[in-house]
Design a protein around this motif. Structure first.
Motif, PDB file in Angstrom:
ATOM      1  N   VAL A   1       0.749  -1.110   0.083  1.00 50.46           N
ATOM      2  CA  VAL A   1      -0.084   0.146   0.181  1.00 50.46           C
ATOM      3  C   VAL A   1       0.940   1.251  -0.063  1.00 50.46           C
ATOM      4  N   PRO A   2       0.517   2.410  -0.626  1.00 48.55           N
ATOM      5  CA  PRO A   2       1.285   3.635  -0.424  1.00 48.55           C
ATOM      6  C   PRO A   2       1.624   3.946   0.830  1.00 48.55           C
ATOM      7  N   PRO A   3       2.493   4.761   1.173  1.00 46.36           N
ATOM      8  CA  PRO A   3       2.814   5.111   2.786  1.00 46.36           C
ATOM      9  C   PRO A   3       1.832   6.062   3.191  1.00 46.36           C
ATOM     10  N   LEU A   4       1.821   5.868   4.447  1.00 49.62           N
ATOM     11  CA  LEU A   4       0.877   7.073   5.234  1.00 49.62           C
ATOM     12  C   LEU A   4       1.579   8.340   5.190  1.00 49.62           C
ATOM     13  N   LEU A   5       0.763   9.337   4.616  1.00 45.26           N
ATOM     14  CA  LEU A   5       1.447  10.561   4.674  1.00 45.26           C
ATOM     15  C   LEU A   5       0.750  11.534   5.744  1.00 45.26           C
ATOM     16  N   VAL A   6      -0.139  11.177   6.529  1.00 47.75           N
ATOM     17  CA  VAL A   6      -0.543  11.587   7.848  1.00 47.75           C
ATOM     18  C   VAL A   6      -1.094  10.400   8.760  1.00 47.75           C
ATOM     19  N   LYS A   7      -0.507  10.733   9.927  1.00 47.49           N
ATOM     20  CA  LYS A   7      -0.815   9.171  11.017  1.00 47.49           C
ATOM     21  C   LYS A   7      -1.755  10.097  12.081  1.00 47.49           C
ATOM     22  N   LYS A   8      -2.714   9.505  12.759  1.00 46.22           N
ATOM     23  CA  LYS A   8      -3.577   9.819  13.744  1.00 46.22           C
ATOM     24  C   LYS A   8      -2.830  10.737  14.684  1.00 46.22           C
ATOM     25  N   GLY A   9      -3.156  11.894  15.250  1.00 47.74           N
ATOM     26  CA  GLY A   9      -2.428  12.700  16.222  1.00 47.74           C
ATOM     27  C   GLY A   9      -1.450  13.517  15.583  1.00 47.74           C
ATOM     28  N   ASP A  10      -1.098  13.539  14.239  1.00 48.24           N
ATOM     29  CA  ASP A  10      -0.225  14.585  13.603  1.00 48.24           C
ATOM     30  C   ASP A  10      -0.807  15.770  13.729  1.00 48.24           C
ATOM     31  N   VAL A  11       0.126  16.790  13.867  1.00 44.77           N
ATOM     32  CA  VAL A  11      -0.273  18.166  13.558  1.00 44.77           C
ATOM     33  C   VAL A  11      -0.207  18.353  11.860  1.00 44.77           C
ATOM     34  N   VAL A  12      -1.298  18.844  11.276  1.00 44.18           N
ATOM     35  CA  VAL A  12      -1.177  18.860   9.910  1.00 44.18           C
ATOM     36  C   VAL A  12      -1.362  20.315   9.513  1.00 44.18           C
ATOM     37  N   THR A  13      -0.771  20.746   8.268  1.00 44.92           N
ATOM     38  CA  THR A  13      -1.427  21.891   7.601  1.00 44.92           C
ATOM     39  C   THR A  13      -2.637  21.709   6.818  1.00 44.92           C
ATOM     40  N   ILE A  14      -3.712  22.780   6.994  1.00 44.11           N
ATOM     41  CA  ILE A  14      -4.776  22.566   6.452  1.00 44.11           C
ATOM     42  C   ILE A  14      -4.870  23.675   5.348  1.00 44.11           C
ATOM     43  N   ARG A  15      -5.258  23.262   3.989  1.00 42.60           N
ATOM     44  CA  ARG A  15      -5.064  24.403   3.020  1.00 42.60           C
ATOM     45  C   ARG A  15      -6.443  24.229   2.401  1.00 42.60           C
ATOM     46  N   ALA A  16      -7.385  25.368   2.513  1.00 39.39           N
ATOM     47  CA  ALA A  16      -8.801  25.517   1.758  1.00 39.39           C
ATOM     48  C   ALA A  16      -8.410  26.392   0.717  1.00 39.39           C
ATOM     49  N   LYS A  17      -8.997  25.780  -0.223  1.00 39.38           N
ATOM     50  CA  LYS A  17      -8.967  26.653  -1.672  1.00 39.38           C
ATOM     51  C   LYS A  17     -10.111  26.969  -2.135  1.00 39.38           C
ATOM     52  N   ALA A  18     -10.359  28.064  -2.798  1.00 33.58           N
ATOM     53  CA  ALA A  18     -11.551  28.720  -3.159  1.00 33.58           C
ATOM     54  C   ALA A  18     -11.292  29.450  -4.348  1.00 33.58           C
ATOM     55  N   GLY A  19     -11.304  29.014  -5.603  1.00 36.19           N
ATOM     56  CA  GLY A  19     -10.854  29.812  -6.656  1.00 36.19           C
ATOM     57  C   GLY A  19      -9.419  30.012  -6.566  1.00 36.19           C
ATOM     58  N   ALA A  20      -9.036  31.138  -6.674  1.00 32.83           N
ATOM     59  CA  ALA A  20      -7.683  31.577  -6.791  1.00 32.83           C
ATOM     60  C   ALA A  20      -7.000  31.709  -5.156  1.00 32.83           C
ATOM     61  N   ALA A  21      -8.003  31.862  -4.247  1.00 35.34           N
ATOM     62  CA  ALA A  21      -7.696  32.106  -2.871  1.00 35.34           C
ATOM     63  C   ALA A  21      -7.409  31.081  -2.207  1.00 35.34           C
ATOM     64  N   GLU A  22      -6.399  31.048  -1.221  1.00 37.37           N
ATOM     65  CA  GLU A  22      -5.984  29.774  -0.387  1.00 37.37           C
ATOM     66  C   GLU A  22      -5.627  30.317   0.964  1.00 37.37           C
ATOM     67  N   ILE A  23      -6.277  29.564   1.884  1.00 38.73           N
ATOM     68  CA  ILE A  23      -6.283  29.745   3.153  1.00 38.73           C
ATOM     69  C   ILE A  23      -5.412  28.426   3.927  1.00 38.73           C
ATOM     70  N   THR A  24      -4.199  28.825   4.650  1.00 37.64           N
ATOM     71  CA  THR A  24      -3.698  27.732   5.458  1.00 37.64           C
ATOM     72  C   THR A  24      -3.763  28.158   6.970  1.00 37.64           C
ATOM     73  N   THR A  25      -4.262  27.042   7.639  1.00 40.46           N
ATOM     74  CA  THR A  25      -4.270  26.948   8.984  1.00 40.46           C
ATOM     75  C   THR A  25      -3.809  25.587   9.495  1.00 40.46           C
ATOM     76  N   GLN A  26      -3.478  25.552  10.956  1.00 40.09           N
ATOM     77  CA  GLN A  26      -3.138  24.168  11.492  1.00 40.09           C
ATOM     78  C   GLN A  26      -4.168  23.431  12.068  1.00 40.09           C
ATOM     79  N   GLY A  27      -4.140  22.058  12.423  1.00 42.77           N
ATOM     80  CA  GLY A  27      -4.969  21.083  12.671  1.00 42.77           C
ATOM     81  C   GLY A  27      -4.338  19.719  13.148  1.00 42.77           C
ATOM     82  N   THR A  28      -5.227  19.098  13.587  1.00 46.92           N
ATOM     83  CA  THR A  28      -4.677  17.813  14.242  1.00 46.92           C
ATOM     84  C   THR A  28      -5.446  16.655  13.581  1.00 46.92           C
ATOM     85  N   ALA A  29      -4.867  15.708  12.940  1.00 46.95           N
ATOM     86  CA  ALA A  29      -5.528  14.460  12.053  1.00 46.95           C
ATOM     87  C   ALA A  29      -6.013  13.569  13.175  1.00 46.95           C
TER      88      ALA A  29
END
Length: 194
Positions: A131-159
């Protein structure tokens, strides 16, 4: 053997069954024609050998055709979930006509993938085993990228679960504490609108 639009690389070994010595054929003054109508010409087949000369004749001969190719073999045991490295694999020539599963022919295709279960040394690696490798593991702090048209907002989250590339997983937005569904888009990165 006549095959159209088939590109095969590797070494081919053909063994033909003994032909009944009581059969009599006239000498053929033209090159013999060898054909097979089998969809899969590897393995046990019947080939038609014919003489297109002035006294034509044909006979169907049982044959075994083996195809040997360099394929990816596991060099040592691999534990479940362990990523494949260059030290874990090698290319080795094998008779692929006897294999029941798909196989890999390039080492680069398996690097970084992980075993679905414990795999033993000398196993032929197939897509069903990895199987492909896990890129995100439960408990990881992740970068959340929200895209709407040309705009992109970035914030932090927890998987809240593991994820491979393309998986949809649940993530808590650390700023708002809201649970959201996001797609895994890279190592410790998820996206909305991707």
């Amino acid at each position: 053997m006549t095959r159209q639009n088939t590109l095969v690389t590797g070494r081919i070994e053909v063994s033909v069954d003994t032909i009944d010595p009581r059969l009599a054929f006239s000498d053929c003054n033209k090159p013999l024609k060898v054909e097979s109508n089998a969809d899969d010409w590897i393995g046990r087949v019947h080939v038609k050998v014919s003489c297109p000369g002035p006294t034509p004749w044909a006979i169907y001969v049982p044959a075994t055709i083996k195809l040997y190719q360099d394929i990816v073999i596991l060099s040592r045991n691999l534990s479940r979930g362990q990523p494949v490295t260059k030290d874990d694999v090698r290319l080795e020539e094998r008779d692929v006509s006897s294999l029941r599963r798909q196989y890999y022919q390039k080492i680069d295709d398996v690097l970084g993938m992980t075993g679905k279960r414990h795999l033993s040394a000398n196993a032929v690696l197939s897509p069903e085993m990895l199987v492909p490798p896990l890129l995100v593991k439960k408990g990881d702090v992740v970068t959340i990228r929200a895209k709407a048209g040309a705009a992109e907002i970035t914030t932090q989250g927890t998987a809240l679960s593991d994820g491979q590339e393309g998986d949809s997983i649940t993530v808590i937005n650390n700023a708002s504490q809201r649970k959201i569904q996001a797609k895994v888009i890279g190592p410790q990165a998820v996206g909305i609108g991707y």
